[in-house]
Scaffold this active site. Structure first.
Site, mmCIF file in Angstrom:
data_model
loop_
_atom_site.group_PDB
_atom_site.id
_atom_site.type_symbol
_atom_site.label_atom_id
_atom_site.label_comp_id
_atom_site.label_asym_id
_atom_site.label_seq_id
_atom_site.Cartn_x
_atom_site.Cartn_y
_atom_site.Cartn_z
ATOM 1 N N GLN A 189 9.848 -13.575 27.896
ATOM 2 C CA GLN A 189 10.640 -14.795 27.689
ATOM 3 C C GLN A 189 12.105 -14.494 27.365
ATOM 4 O O GLN A 189 12.993 -15.221 27.777
ATOM 5 C CB GLN A 189 10.007 -15.605 26.552
ATOM 6 C CG GLN A 189 10.412 -17.059 26.518
ATOM 7 C CD GLN A 189 9.596 -17.819 25.461
ATOM 8 O OE1 GLN A 189 8.457 -17.464 25.163
ATOM 9 N NE2 GLN A 189 10.186 -18.846 24.897
ATOM 10 N N TYR B 52 -7.259 -8.066 10.614
ATOM 11 C CA TYR B 52 -6.459 -6.928 11.087
ATOM 12 C C TYR B 52 -6.484 -6.867 12.616
ATOM 13 O O TYR B 52 -5.428 -6.852 13.258
ATOM 14 C CB TYR B 52 -7.024 -5.650 10.478
ATOM 15 C CG TYR B 52 -6.279 -4.378 10.803
ATOM 16 C CD1 TYR B 52 -5.055 -4.095 10.203
ATOM 17 C CD2 TYR B 52 -6.809 -3.441 11.684
ATOM 18 C CE1 TYR B 52 -4.378 -2.913 10.477
ATOM 19 C CE2 TYR B 52 -6.144 -2.255 11.961
ATOM 20 C CZ TYR B 52 -4.932 -1.993 11.356
ATOM 21 O OH TYR B 52 -4.263 -0.824 11.635
ATOM 22 N N TYR C 299 7.838 -12.030 23.938
ATOM 23 C CA TYR C 299 9.284 -11.871 23.683
ATOM 24 C C TYR C 299 9.937 -11.067 24.804
ATOM 25 O O TYR C 299 11.081 -11.323 25.180
ATOM 26 C CB TYR C 299 9.540 -11.195 22.328
ATOM 27 C CG TYR C 299 9.753 -12.177 21.197
ATOM 28 C CD1 TYR C 299 8.675 -12.853 20.615
ATOM 29 C CD2 TYR C 299 11.024 -12.445 20.714
ATOM 30 C CE1 TYR C 299 8.864 -13.758 19.585
ATOM 31 C CE2 TYR C 299 11.226 -13.354 19.677
ATOM 32 C CZ TYR C 299 10.148 -14.007 19.122
ATOM 33 O OH TYR C 299 10.346 -14.905 18.102
ATOM 34 N N THR D 151 0.834 -1.216 0.000
ATOM 35 C CA THR D 151 0.000 0.000 0.000
ATOM 36 C C THR D 151 0.862 1.257 0.000
ATOM 37 O O THR D 151 0.333 2.355 -0.179
ATOM 38 C CB THR D 151 -0.922 0.042 1.245
ATOM 39 O OG1 THR D 151 -0.121 -0.174 2.418
ATOM 40 C CG2 THR D 151 -1.997 -1.024 1.169
ATOM 41 N N GLY D 152 2.150 1.105 0.216
ATOM 42 C CA GLY D 152 3.043 2.273 0.203
ATOM 43 C C GLY D 152 3.407 2.641 -1.227
ATOM 44 O O GLY D 152 3.008 1.962 -2.172
HETATM 45 P P1 NAD Z 1 -0.082 2.449 5.025
HETATM 46 O O1 NAD Z 1 -0.890 1.380 4.364
HETATM 47 O O2 NAD Z 1 0.069 3.758 4.324
HETATM 48 O O3 NAD Z 1 1.392 1.928 5.343
HETATM 49 C C1 NAD Z 1 1.701 0.580 5.561
HETATM 50 C C2 NAD Z 1 3.018 0.281 4.875
HETATM 51 O O4 NAD Z 1 3.368 -1.075 5.126
HETATM 52 C C3 NAD Z 1 2.940 0.426 3.336
HETATM 53 O O5 NAD Z 1 4.039 1.134 2.867
HETATM 54 C C4 NAD Z 1 2.932 -1.009 2.850
HETATM 55 O O6 NAD Z 1 3.438 -1.149 1.529
HETATM 56 C C5 NAD Z 1 3.779 -1.679 3.899
HETATM 57 N N1 NAD Z 1 3.539 -3.125 4.012
HETATM 58 C C6 NAD Z 1 2.338 -3.763 4.078
HETATM 59 N N2 NAD Z 1 2.529 -5.083 4.176
HETATM 60 C C7 NAD Z 1 3.879 -5.283 4.184
HETATM 61 C C8 NAD Z 1 4.708 -6.434 4.264
HETATM 62 N N3 NAD Z 1 4.186 -7.664 4.366
HETATM 63 N N4 NAD Z 1 6.054 -6.266 4.237
HETATM 64 C C9 NAD Z 1 6.605 -5.022 4.125
HETATM 65 N N5 NAD Z 1 5.860 -3.915 4.033
HETATM 66 C C10 NAD Z 1 4.518 -4.032 4.075
HETATM 67 O O7 NAD Z 1 -0.698 2.640 6.468
HETATM 68 P P2 NAD Z 1 -0.366 3.683 7.632
HETATM 69 O O8 NAD Z 1 -1.602 4.430 7.911
HETATM 70 O O9 NAD Z 1 0.871 4.408 7.338
HETATM 71 O O10 NAD Z 1 -0.143 2.689 8.856
HETATM 72 C C11 NAD Z 1 1.150 2.379 9.345
HETATM 73 C C12 NAD Z 1 1.014 1.476 10.561
HETATM 74 O O11 NAD Z 1 0.277 2.153 11.580
HETATM 75 C C13 NAD Z 1 0.292 0.169 10.267
HETATM 76 O O12 NAD Z 1 0.902 -0.876 10.985
HETATM 77 C C14 NAD Z 1 -1.089 0.410 10.826
HETATM 78 O O13 NAD Z 1 -1.712 -0.776 11.241
HETATM 79 C C15 NAD Z 1 -0.818 1.351 11.985
HETATM 80 N N6 NAD Z 1 -1.984 2.178 12.277
HETATM 81 C C16 NAD Z 1 -2.325 3.222 11.473
HETATM 82 C C17 NAD Z 1 -3.464 3.961 11.769
HETATM 83 C C18 NAD Z 1 -3.900 5.124 10.928
HETATM 84 O O14 NAD Z 1 -4.954 5.694 11.199
HETATM 85 N N7 NAD Z 1 -3.166 5.550 9.940
HETATM 86 C C19 NAD Z 1 -4.256 3.623 12.877
HETATM 87 C C20 NAD Z 1 -3.870 2.540 13.652
HETATM 88 C C21 NAD Z 1 -2.726 1.823 13.370
#
Ligand code: NAD
Ligand code: UDP
Length: 313
Positions: A164, A147, A161, A39-40
């Protein structure tokens, strides 16, 4: 002055991750951005590629990673319901196997590791606001479970982790965050409404729009993540978010007010298991990190609108 070992940011090409990489570089750190671009986007980090201390690895965290590092921010995971439900099995693998691999890396390196957890661990909460002691109300077999349960299991792994293997962990429960570099097709409500209004399309409110959320501007969120990582005492879980709660219909009205134009509000079916209410209790972050958001919704929306306007141009 460079830190001893690079900082790894998984999901560093995503929305929050790209801002985090930028801030770490600005603070003189060497940064390894690990991302599979699910998604990046490269455009999120394009401006960082010229930095001598910035490196990008195209890598899926569901597979083991071997790099030298002193700190790991584990953000890799699609965050928008549209995207994480697109391939739910991959979402679970990213959350759970990704956490195991990054914890393994931290263990090998003796690195401190921060998990980007989520308010979704509270599910459809029956208490409002949500404090860290609330154990949540998650449907384990619904469409959001890949999710929610993936992130809950990742928290379990982090604390196991720690217990442990004595790992230095940090767990942030991130609430709805918005701002520049959300993808145009991200599917989350703030980007959807702004893009719809800028295109002159109608704003799609799901259900009657009475459900609530509390929206945090991305720079505030990055401040919180850095504050949590940089202190030595608190491992979390700790809520990070903006406690200003509004209904989705109020958000739609605010976007229409700021953008103007001919868009109207239209109503669409409410997604299954869509939480009715959400607001962080951030007393712990205030007390232990000295952190709280500083950017109000209107200012943050204006910044976001400017960004999406430039993207659409
Ligand atoms: P986003 O989708 O823009 O960013 C996620 C990034 O992770 C992307 O660049 C994607 O390509 C990468 N990615 C996904 N699966 C992957 C994999 N298997 N290996 C390597 N890279 C992978 O989302 P975001 O809003 O920037 O969220 C970032 C983090 O913060 C996430 O873990 C999300 O769960 C957490 N989060 C975000 C929000 C929010 O409102 N934005 C809220 C709660 C939690
Ligand atoms: N939503 C909406 N219209 C949209 C997208 C989302 O009304 O075009 C609603 C959604 O049903 C939810 C809220 O906005 O109640 C926040 O949704 P989002 O996907 O941004 O994040 P969530 O907090 O649900 O993970």
């Amino acid at each position: 002055m460079l830190n001893e070992f690079p900082v790894v940011v998984t999901g560093g090409a995503g929305f929050i991750g790209s801002h985090l990489c930028e801030r770490l570089l600005g603070a003189g750190k060497e940064v390894i951005c690990v991302d599979n671009f699910y998604t990046g986007a490269k455009r999120n980090i394009h401006h960082l590629l010229k930095e001598a201390h910035f490196e990008v690895l195209r890598h899926d965290v569901a597979f083991p990673l071997f790099v030298e590092t002193g700190r790991i921010f584990n953000l890799a995971c699609p965050a928008s319901p549209v995207h994480y439900q697109n391939d739910p099995v991959a979402t679970v693998k990213t959350s759970v196997q990704g956490a195991i691999n990054m914890l393994g890396l931290a263990k090998r390196r003796g690195a401190r590791i921060l998990q980007a957890s989520t308010s979704e661990v509270y599910g459809d909460p029956q208490v409002n606001p949500q404090s860290e002691s609330y154990l949540g109300n998650v449907n384990p077999i619904g469409p959001r479970a890949c999710y929610d349960e993936g992130k809950r299991c990742a928290e379990t792994l982090f604390f196991d982790y720690h217990r442990q293997h004595g790992l230095e962990i940090r767990v942030a429960r991130i609430f709805n965050t918005y701002g520049p570099r959300m993808a145009i097709n991200d599917g989350r409500v703030v980007s959807n409404f702004i893009v719809q209004a800028l295109r002159g399309n109608d704003l799609t409110v799901f259900g009657r729009g009475e459900q609530t959320r509390a929206f945090c501007y991305v720079e505030d969120m990055v401040d919180g993540l850095l504050a949590l990582m940089d202190q030595d005492d608190e491992r979390g879980p700790i809520n990070l978010g903006n406690p200003q709660e509004i209904t989705i219909i109020e958000l739609a009205e605010a976007v229409l007010r700021l953008i103007g134009g001919r868009s109207k509000i239209v109503y669409r079916p409410r997604p299954e298991d869509d939480p009715c209410q959400r607001r962080p209790d951030i007393s712990k972050a205030r007390a232990l990190l000295g952190w709280e958001p500083t950017v109000g919704l209107e200012d943050g929306l204006k910044e976001s609108i400017d960004y999406f306007r430039r993207q659409l141009d």
